[in-house]
Design a protein around this motif. Structure first.
Motif, PDB file in Angstrom:
ATOM      1  N   PRO A 634       0.816  -1.219   0.000  1.00 20.77           N
ATOM      2  CA  PRO A 634       0.000   0.000   0.000  1.00 20.77           C
ATOM      3  C   PRO A 634       0.846   1.264   0.000  1.00 20.77           C
ATOM      4  O   PRO A 634       0.443   2.287  -0.522  1.00 20.77           O
ATOM      5  CB  PRO A 634      -0.812  -0.125   1.297  1.00 20.77           C
ATOM      6  CG  PRO A 634      -0.014  -1.029   2.173  1.00 20.77           C
ATOM      7  CD  PRO A 634       0.687  -1.980   1.247  1.00 20.77           C
ATOM      8  N   TRP A 635       2.012   1.202   0.634  1.00 17.02           N
ATOM      9  CA  TRP A 635       2.936   2.339   0.644  1.00 17.02           C
ATOM     10  C   TRP A 635       4.337   1.815   0.918  1.00 17.02           C
ATOM     11  O   TRP A 635       4.511   0.715   1.405  1.00 17.02           O
ATOM     12  CB  TRP A 635       2.544   3.369   1.711  1.00 17.02           C
ATOM     13  CG  TRP A 635       2.333   2.786   3.073  1.00 17.02           C
ATOM     14  CD1 TRP A 635       1.168   2.329   3.595  1.00 17.02           C
ATOM     15  CD2 TRP A 635       3.332   2.577   4.096  1.00 17.02           C
ATOM     16  NE1 TRP A 635       1.363   1.831   4.865  1.00 17.02           N
ATOM     17  CE2 TRP A 635       2.687   1.986   5.205  1.00 17.02           C
ATOM     18  CE3 TRP A 635       4.695   2.835   4.177  1.00 17.02           C
ATOM     19  CZ2 TRP A 635       3.347   1.657   6.363  1.00 17.02           C
ATOM     20  CZ3 TRP A 635       5.364   2.501   5.345  1.00 17.02           C
ATOM     21  CH2 TRP A 635       4.679   1.926   6.429  1.00 17.02           C
ATOM     22  N   LYS A 636       5.330   2.621   0.551  1.00 12.35           N
ATOM     23  CA  LYS A 636       6.715   2.227   0.744  1.00 12.35           C
ATOM     24  C   LYS A 636       7.325   2.996   1.919  1.00 12.35           C
ATOM     25  O   LYS A 636       7.029   4.171   2.116  1.00 12.35           O
ATOM     26  CB  LYS A 636       7.524   2.475  -0.528  1.00 12.35           C
ATOM     27  CG  LYS A 636       7.233   1.502  -1.657  1.00 12.35           C
ATOM     28  CD  LYS A 636       8.253   1.659  -2.782  1.00 12.35           C
ATOM     29  CE  LYS A 636       8.053   0.591  -3.852  1.00 12.35           C
ATOM     30  NZ  LYS A 636       9.118   0.635  -4.868  1.00 12.35           N
ATOM     31  N   LEU A 637       8.174   2.295   2.658  1.00 16.96           N
ATOM     32  CA  LEU A 637       8.875   2.923   3.761  1.00 16.96           C
ATOM     33  C   LEU A 637       9.849   3.960   3.203  1.00 16.96           C
ATOM     34  O   LEU A 637      10.728   3.644   2.416  1.00 16.96           O
ATOM     35  CB  LEU A 637       9.635   1.862   4.572  1.00 16.96           C
ATOM     36  CG  LEU A 637      10.432   2.354   5.773  1.00 16.96           C
ATOM     37  CD1 LEU A 637       9.523   2.998   6.807  1.00 16.96           C
ATOM     38  CD2 LEU A 637      11.207   1.198   6.413  1.00 16.96           C
ATOM     39  N   SER A 638       9.651   5.199   3.603  1.00 13.16           N
ATOM     40  CA  SER A 638      10.476   6.291   3.094  1.00 13.16           C
ATOM     41  C   SER A 638      11.177   6.975   4.256  1.00 13.16           C
ATOM     42  O   SER A 638      10.528   7.462   5.182  1.00 13.16           O
ATOM     43  CB  SER A 638       9.604   7.298   2.335  1.00 13.16           C
ATOM     44  OG  SER A 638      10.364   8.405   1.913  1.00 13.16           O
ATOM     45  N   CYS A 639      12.501   7.005   4.219  1.00 14.85           N
ATOM     46  CA  CYS A 639      13.293   7.623   5.282  1.00 14.85           C
ATOM     47  C   CYS A 639      14.351   8.520   4.659  1.00 14.85           C
ATOM     48  O   CYS A 639      14.675   8.405   3.472  1.00 14.85           O
ATOM     49  CB  CYS A 639      13.971   6.571   6.153  1.00 14.85           C
ATOM     50  SG  CYS A 639      12.847   5.368   6.894  1.00 14.85           S
ATOM     51  N   ALA A 640      14.879   9.404   5.476  1.00 17.85           N
ATOM     52  CA  ALA A 640      15.898  10.326   4.984  1.00 17.85           C
ATOM     53  C   ALA A 640      17.014  10.472   6.000  1.00 17.85           C
ATOM     54  O   ALA A 640      16.792  10.353   7.214  1.00 17.85           O
ATOM     55  CB  ALA A 640      15.280  11.688   4.682  1.00 17.85           C
ATOM     56  N   PRO A 909      21.645  -0.863  -2.731  1.00 15.94           N
ATOM     57  CA  PRO A 909      20.414  -1.643  -2.508  1.00 15.94           C
ATOM     58  C   PRO A 909      20.516  -2.535  -1.274  1.00 15.94           C
ATOM     59  O   PRO A 909      21.608  -2.817  -0.796  1.00 15.94           O
ATOM     60  CB  PRO A 909      20.329  -2.482  -3.790  1.00 15.94           C
ATOM     61  CG  PRO A 909      21.766  -2.725  -4.143  1.00 15.94           C
ATOM     62  CD  PRO A 909      22.489  -1.458  -3.801  1.00 15.94           C
ATOM     63  N   PRO A 910      19.389  -3.019  -0.792  1.00 16.06           N
ATOM     64  CA  PRO A 910      19.405  -3.957   0.335  1.00 16.06           C
ATOM     65  C   PRO A 910      19.847  -5.344  -0.106  1.00 16.06           C
ATOM     66  O   PRO A 910      19.721  -5.706  -1.279  1.00 16.06           O
ATOM     67  CB  PRO A 910      17.950  -3.972   0.805  1.00 16.06           C
ATOM     68  CG  PRO A 910      17.159  -3.572  -0.395  1.00 16.06           C
ATOM     69  CD  PRO A 910      18.021  -2.647  -1.195  1.00 16.06           C
ATOM     70  N   ASN A 911      20.366  -6.083   0.839  1.00  9.74           N
ATOM     71  CA  ASN A 911      20.757  -7.467   0.573  1.00  9.74           C
ATOM     72  C   ASN A 911      19.535  -8.362   0.742  1.00  9.74           C
ATOM     73  O   ASN A 911      18.929  -8.384   1.815  1.00  9.74           O
ATOM     74  CB  ASN A 911      21.856  -7.884   1.559  1.00  9.74           C
ATOM     75  CG  ASN A 911      22.403  -9.270   1.261  1.00  9.74           C
ATOM     76  OD1 ASN A 911      21.841 -10.028   0.480  1.00  9.74           O
ATOM     77  ND2 ASN A 911      23.518  -9.607   1.892  1.00  9.74           N
ATOM     78  N   PRO A 912      19.125  -9.093  -0.275  1.00  3.79           N
ATOM     79  CA  PRO A 912      17.921  -9.940  -0.145  1.00  3.79           C
ATOM     80  C   PRO A 912      18.106 -11.086   0.843  1.00  3.79           C
ATOM     81  O   PRO A 912      17.131 -11.645   1.332  1.00  3.79           O
ATOM     82  CB  PRO A 912      17.700 -10.457  -1.566  1.00  3.79           C
ATOM     83  CG  PRO A 912      19.033 -10.371  -2.231  1.00  3.79           C
ATOM     84  CD  PRO A 912      19.726  -9.186  -1.625  1.00  3.79           C
ATOM     85  N   LYS A 913      19.357 -11.443   1.142  1.00  6.73           N
ATOM     86  CA  LYS A 913      19.616 -12.533   2.087  1.00  6.73           C
ATOM     87  C   LYS A 913      20.685 -12.092   3.091  1.00  6.73           C
ATOM     88  O   LYS A 913      21.836 -12.522   3.035  1.00  6.73           O
ATOM     89  CB  LYS A 913      20.073 -13.789   1.346  1.00  6.73           C
ATOM     90  CG  LYS A 913      19.008 -14.396   0.442  1.00  6.73           C
ATOM     91  CD  LYS A 913      19.493 -15.666  -0.224  1.00  6.73           C
ATOM     92  CE  LYS A 913      18.419 -16.278  -1.118  1.00  6.73           C
ATOM     93  NZ  LYS A 913      18.891 -17.530  -1.781  1.00  6.73           N
ATOM     94  N   PRO A 914      20.290 -11.214   4.025  1.00 12.45           N
ATOM     95  CA  PRO A 914      21.272 -10.723   4.990  1.00 12.45           C
ATOM     96  C   PRO A 914      21.643 -11.800   6.002  1.00 12.45           C
ATOM     97  O   PRO A 914      20.952 -12.818   6.138  1.00 12.45           O
ATOM     98  CB  PRO A 914      20.529  -9.568   5.673  1.00 12.45           C
ATOM     99  CG  PRO A 914      19.091  -9.950   5.561  1.00 12.45           C
ATOM    100  CD  PRO A 914      18.955 -10.655   4.252  1.00 12.45           C
ATOM    101  N   ALA A 931      10.261  -0.776   0.476  1.00 11.09           N
ATOM    102  CA  ALA A 931      11.048   0.354   0.953  1.00 11.09           C
ATOM    103  C   ALA A 931      11.618   1.133  -0.222  1.00 11.09           C
ATOM    104  O   ALA A 931      11.758   0.620  -1.342  1.00 11.09           O
ATOM    105  CB  ALA A 931      12.170  -0.135   1.866  1.00 11.09           C
ATOM    106  N   MET A 932      11.952   2.392   0.051  1.00 10.36           N
ATOM    107  CA  MET A 932      12.561   3.263  -0.953  1.00 10.36           C
ATOM    108  C   MET A 932      13.991   3.584  -0.530  1.00 10.36           C
ATOM    109  O   MET A 932      14.327   3.559   0.655  1.00 10.36           O
ATOM    110  CB  MET A 932      11.768   4.576  -1.073  1.00 10.36           C
ATOM    111  CG  MET A 932      10.337   4.397  -1.545  1.00 10.36           C
ATOM    112  SD  MET A 932       9.394   5.943  -1.438  1.00 10.36           S
ATOM    113  CE  MET A 932      10.323   6.970  -2.574  1.00 10.36           C
ATOM    114  N   GLU A 933      14.806   3.879  -1.511  1.00 10.65           N
ATOM    115  CA  GLU A 933      16.182   4.267  -1.215  1.00 10.65           C
ATOM    116  C   GLU A 933      16.174   5.520  -0.340  1.00 10.65           C
ATOM    117  O   GLU A 933      15.472   6.490  -0.629  1.00 10.65           O
ATOM    118  CB  GLU A 933      16.942   4.536  -2.499  1.00 10.65           C
ATOM    119  CG  GLU A 933      18.396   4.899  -2.268  1.00 10.65           C
ATOM    120  CD  GLU A 933      19.189   5.033  -3.560  1.00 10.65           C
ATOM    121  OE1 GLU A 933      20.362   5.418  -3.484  1.00 10.65           O
ATOM    122  OE2 GLU A 933      18.616   4.747  -4.646  1.00 10.65           O
ATOM    123  N   PRO A 934      16.907   5.506   0.771  1.00 11.36           N
ATOM    124  CA  PRO A 934      16.915   6.663   1.681  1.00 11.36           C
ATOM    125  C   PRO A 934      17.339   7.943   0.967  1.00 11.36           C
ATOM    126  O   PRO A 934      18.255   7.948   0.142  1.00 11.36           O
ATOM    127  CB  PRO A 934      17.927   6.256   2.756  1.00 11.36           C
ATOM    128  CG  PRO A 934      17.969   4.774   2.701  1.00 11.36           C
ATOM    129  CD  PRO A 934      17.745   4.401   1.275  1.00 11.36           C
TER     130      PRO A 934
END
Length: 940
Positions: A634-640, A909-914, A931-934
């Motif tokens: 529904p929405w993406k996590l957006s941080c700065a 980008p995030p690691n899909p398998k951290p 999530a969105m790129e910070p």
């Protein structure tokens, strides 16, 4: 037995509403209709509202006037408008509890043959409710326990005689404060019913379940010269189906067939499915839905789901039963307070203090308490100290472990908890009603209530009722009786929780009517939800005091009578729509929780030839459910990034190597998961507990010279006990006590290893040594658990304590093989290095950075882990092996590259398998979708 009232029989060839309206209008030949001296008794309040509305509309259309009658249910005959008001139920239950608590239950062996080992407040409360309800059932037949015990057919004489003893003690308790039991008062009113002075005639219209007590009241009214007449509705020419009081005769109705077609029956999965199907059916009518269709609810559990479905459309709906007061914020506030009063644990206290309504009261007591700091302090108390009870947490003392540690939030939270503890004690001093109202005024001081706001209206309604009932309860308790706040508040909330506030009804709406309301519904299309056995027909099974046979013998309403009433009502609903209209029944196969349901047996009242087809239809395989839409975000996590990082910890660098984005969430945004049910130390907390003991040991120079494992273990045990008392107080939870024993067992093995290492010449020369490294303008901070030197060889080694359940290999915690196919896009160039012919990738830099920090102080050092896993695992020291200049250079290059990425804000980008996943609850394993790129808002 007095003379039976006059009975008018009306064929139900049209809706009851129009039949009743026309019959009442026919009573007068004048243009205006004067019913001001008339009391009309109907089955429900809603039916009275509808009939009065129909009379007014019809007379208005005919150009005549109407002097309205009074509409009521038959229970008005057993109510009192005089000085002697009926005692409230919650007052009666208080006195029942008082009697039960004052009695030795062993003196009632027939009534309580097996006394529970846990006869507590809740047992007394439930038993008091059962005894009150028992007398409420008996009063319908103008009986009490004494009357039943004296009857020849009573088979459990001993049991009923013991009930008579309790009944007698209960009456004395009520009389002691000048009260009469609610049910006894009803019996007295039935002998001498009170009516408004202007009432000259009474009509009972469609009342099919008069009790013997109400029958007695009506007979007394007739004897006073007031006209009482019955209006009975039934099939054409079948007056013999009803008794002299207009009640369906069970033997006449129990085998009647119903003109019900299979197409009218709609089996679906559960309450949600019923709500969805009904809403879809209503939507077909568009703007004409309010004039065409109506909904009846046989099973109240469907209501919430149906209201939700209708709220997603433009169809307005109205629940005549109103909004339950237990849904008000004030009720939730008081319920949370009650939980703390009943069981003052830290968790319950924490939940209460987090309620915004509590903060005004706290501010009035201590202006320094600020909500945000309070909530953070409560979190810190839970995760750092794991308190077991309110008393335990108020006795905690806080000492800074280091100068930079902030303990002010915990001190603030402790102050709030102490205020709560003081308030709980204050409730027990003096009159509870006064103390509670003072507390509520302080809690809601300054709160703004908006006119017309439904939630605020519900709050006000409950507060007014609460004040009234507090006064009543206060005057109903003997003056010499010590106040018991828990009992009083519990009974008040039990009572208020059953009340509702009727909302304003708009002119065009779909009423969600109860089963008994439907007789007065005239909509052409009637839709009935919840046509399942157990609710339709209404049945009573397993009554601990009144089995079905005894009910019949006593003249109480039996299951057969309820069945015949519901058959009458169902035939009525079908008959009045036989020529023009339709009735549809929806029934579930199961509850939403999976509990199975059966179709109502009323739906099988058909000819034998039709029965197989009816059974096949009602139990046939359901149509497959519509496939739920694919999961979407529904929405993406957006941080700065607002503020640049100025320092990093050694361990945080491993987090970045695992996943830059999760590093960002953890170390830049400071996001962390919270276990609100935590009752024991998490792995990190458990490790810190052992760390602190070993740190204290390392700093104790005299103990460093002791080589006896028993003495070392004794010292560990002493320090562990002190640490637990200092961190968690004197009262600790059972899980924490178990963890302390586990820690002590691990330390006992450590003591033996320590003694062996000392015999080999190793001595501690440093513990908890902090260091800082400056790399490309960012400070890297770390703390070394232990530095040792061998007196015999001069070797120096650096050890890091590891307390996970399994032993850790230093190599596997620092690097792994690099697979180009898997890691090419995920592993930066600086994080790769070679050893001989193989390529590796860094996953942690802890020990190499320790070596870099100490290289100026020590020419050569060994690096390793001091593993302290669960007993039975590989406990002891494991070294990293060769850590030559090539490896240290590779580690330094990695650290420098990593720092540059952090400074540049490269968290994507995030690691899909951290390596570790702490954010599954917000990323759902789909980090790039959720999530969105910070965004970097820091000037570069």
């Amino acid at each position: 037995m007095g003379e039976l009232p006059k009975k008018h029989y009306l064929d139900w060839d049209s809706p009851l509403l129009s039949l009743s309206t026309e019959w009442l209008i026919s009573l007068s030949s004048k243009r205006s209709l004067d019913l001001s001296d008339t009391l009309i008794l109907l089955p429900t309040q809603q039916s009275g509202r509808r009939l009065l509305e129909s009379l007014a509309v019809t007379m208005g259309k005919r150009g005549g006037g109407l002097l309205s009658p009074r509409m009521a249910t038959p229970s008005i005959l057993l109510s009192s408008d005089g000085a002697q008001k009926l005692t409230d139920e919650f007052v009666c239950i208080w006195h029942w509890m008082h009697v039960l608590q004052s009695q030795d239950l062993k003196n009632f062996p027939a009534l309580f043959p097996r006394i529970s080992s846990k006869v507590d407040f809740n047992w007394h409360r439930l038993m008091a409710r059962s005894l009150h309800d028992l007398r409420g059932k008996l009063v319908d037949a103008d009986l009490d326990c004494a009357a039943v015990s004296n009857m020849d057919f009573c088979q459990e004489k001993g049991r009923w005689q013991e009930l008579v003893k309790l009944e007698s003690a209960y009456r004395k308790s009520m009389q002691h404060v000048g009260l009469m039991d609610l049910h006894d008062a009803k019996r007295d009113l039935a002998v001498s019913p009170e009516l408004p002075s202007n009432v000259k005639q009474i009509f009972l219209m469609g009342v099919t379940d008069l009790t013997p007590l109400l029958q007695t009241a009506l007979e007394k009214i007739v004897n006073k010269g007031i006209t009482v007449e019955l209006v009975v509705f039934g099939p054409t020419g079948e007056k013999e189906l009803f008794d002299g009081w207009g009640r369906p005769i069970p033997d006449e109705w129990i085998n009647r067939k119903l003109t019900l077609n299979t197409e009218q029956l709609h089996p679906v999965l559960d309450e949600k499915a019923q709500a969805k199907e009904i809403t879809d059916l209503l939507k077909r009518y568009g703007s004409e839905v309010y004039d065409t269709a109506s909904v009846g609810i046989a099973d109240a559990r469907v209501i919430s789901h149906l209201k939700h479905e209708l709220s997603q459309t433009s169809i307005r709906n109205f629940n005549p039963t109103g909004v339950a007061l237990k849904h008000s914020s004030l009720y939730a506030f008081l319920k949370s307070l009650l939980v703390v009063m009943q069981n003052p644990t830290f968790t319950n206290s924490d939940i209460f203090l987090r309620m915004p309504d509590c903060w005004a009261w706290l501010a009035g007591k201590d202006k320094l308490i600020e909500p945000t700091q309070l909530l953070e302090g409560l979190d810190e108390l839970r995760f750092r100290h794991i308190p077991s009870s309110l008393i335990a947490v108020t006795k905690l003392d806080f000492v800074k472990g280091k100068e930079s540690e902030n303990i002010s939030r915990r001190i603030m939270a402790r102050s709030a908890l102490r205020l709560l503890q003081d308030q709980l004690q204050a409730f027990g001093r003096g009159r509870f009603s006064v103390k509670l109202l003072e507390f509520l005024k302080a809690s809601f001081k300054g709160r703004e209530f908006r006119k017309g706001n439904a939630k605020d209206s519900l709050w006000r309604e409950m507060f007014i009722l609460l004040k009234e009932r507090l006064v009543k309860l206060d005057g109903s308790i003997p003056k010499n009786e010590k106040s018991n706040p828990v009992i009083e508040l519990t009974l008040l909330l039990d009572s208020i929780g059953c009340e509702s506030m009727i909302e304003r009804r708009s002119s065009s709406t779909i009423d969600l009517q109860g089963w008994l309301e439907l007789a007065w519904e005239d909509a052409p299309h009637l839709i009935i939800a919840g046509a399942n056995e157990g609710v339709l027909p209404e049945s009573t099974f397993g009554d601990k005091f009144l089995p079905e046979r005894l009910r019949k013998q006593l003249g109480l309403r039996s299951n057969e009578e309820r069945f015949s009433r519901d058959v009458w009502l169902l035939e009525l609903l079908l008959s009045i729509r036989e020529k023009q209209g339709r009735v549809d029944f929806f029934l579930g196969r199961q509850r939403c929780n999976g509990d199975p349901l059966k179709p109502s047996r009323l739906l099988f009242r058909c000819d034998d030839a039709e029965l197989p087809g009816r059974v096949n239809h009602l139990f046939s395989q359901l149509a497959p459910l519509k496939q739920a839409p694919a999961w979407s975000v529904p929405w993406k996590l957006s941080c700065a990034v607002e503020v640049p990082l100025k320092n990093l910890s050694v361990t945080s660098m491993g987090d970045y190597l695992s996943c830059p984005y999760r590093f960002f969430l953890k170390h830049v945004m400071r996001m962390q998961t919270l276990d609100i049910d935590q009752k024991e130390l998490d792995p990190r907390g458990f490790g810190n507990l052992i760390h602190d003991v070993l740190d204290a040991y390392g700093a104790e120079k005299k103990m460093n010279e002791v080589q006896d494992p028993e003495l070392i273990h004794h010292y560990f045990a002493k320090v562990l006990k002190e640490q637990i008392r200092h961190k968690f107080g004197k009262q600790i939870t059972l899980p924490l006590l178990v963890q302390s024993e586990i820690a002590l067992k691990r330390l006992s093995v450590v003591a033996k290893i320590q003694a062996d290492e000392m015999n080999q010449g190793w001595e501690i020369i440093g513990t908890e040594e902090s260091f800082e490294l400056s790399i490309n303008g960012i400070i890297i901070r770390g703390r070394i658990d232990r530095i040792e030197k061998n007196k015999k060889t001069g070797e120096v080694r650096v050890l890091d304590y590891k307390t996970s359940n399994t032993s850790n290999d230093p190599i596997k915690k620092h690097w792994k093989l690099f697979n180009k196919e898997k890691h090419e896009d995920l592993v930066s160039d600086y994080a790769r290095f070679d050893i001989e012919t193989k390529s590796y990738r860094w996953i942690g830099l802890q020990l190499p950075l320790y070596a870099l920090a100490l290289k100026q102080k020590y020419h050569s050092i060994s690096l390793g882990f001091f593993n302290i896993p669960e007993v039975g695992s590989d406990i002891g020291i494991k070294l990293l092996g060769t850590c030559d200049s090539h490896l240290l250079l590779a580690a330094q290059n990695c650290a420098e590259g990593l720092v540059e990425d952090v400074k540049a804000g490269r968290f994507w980008p995030p690691n899909p398998k951290p390596e570790y996943e702490d954010y599954e609850s917000i990323l759902f394993g789909e980090d790039k979708r959720t999530a969105m790129e910070p965004e970097i808002r820091v000037a570069q």
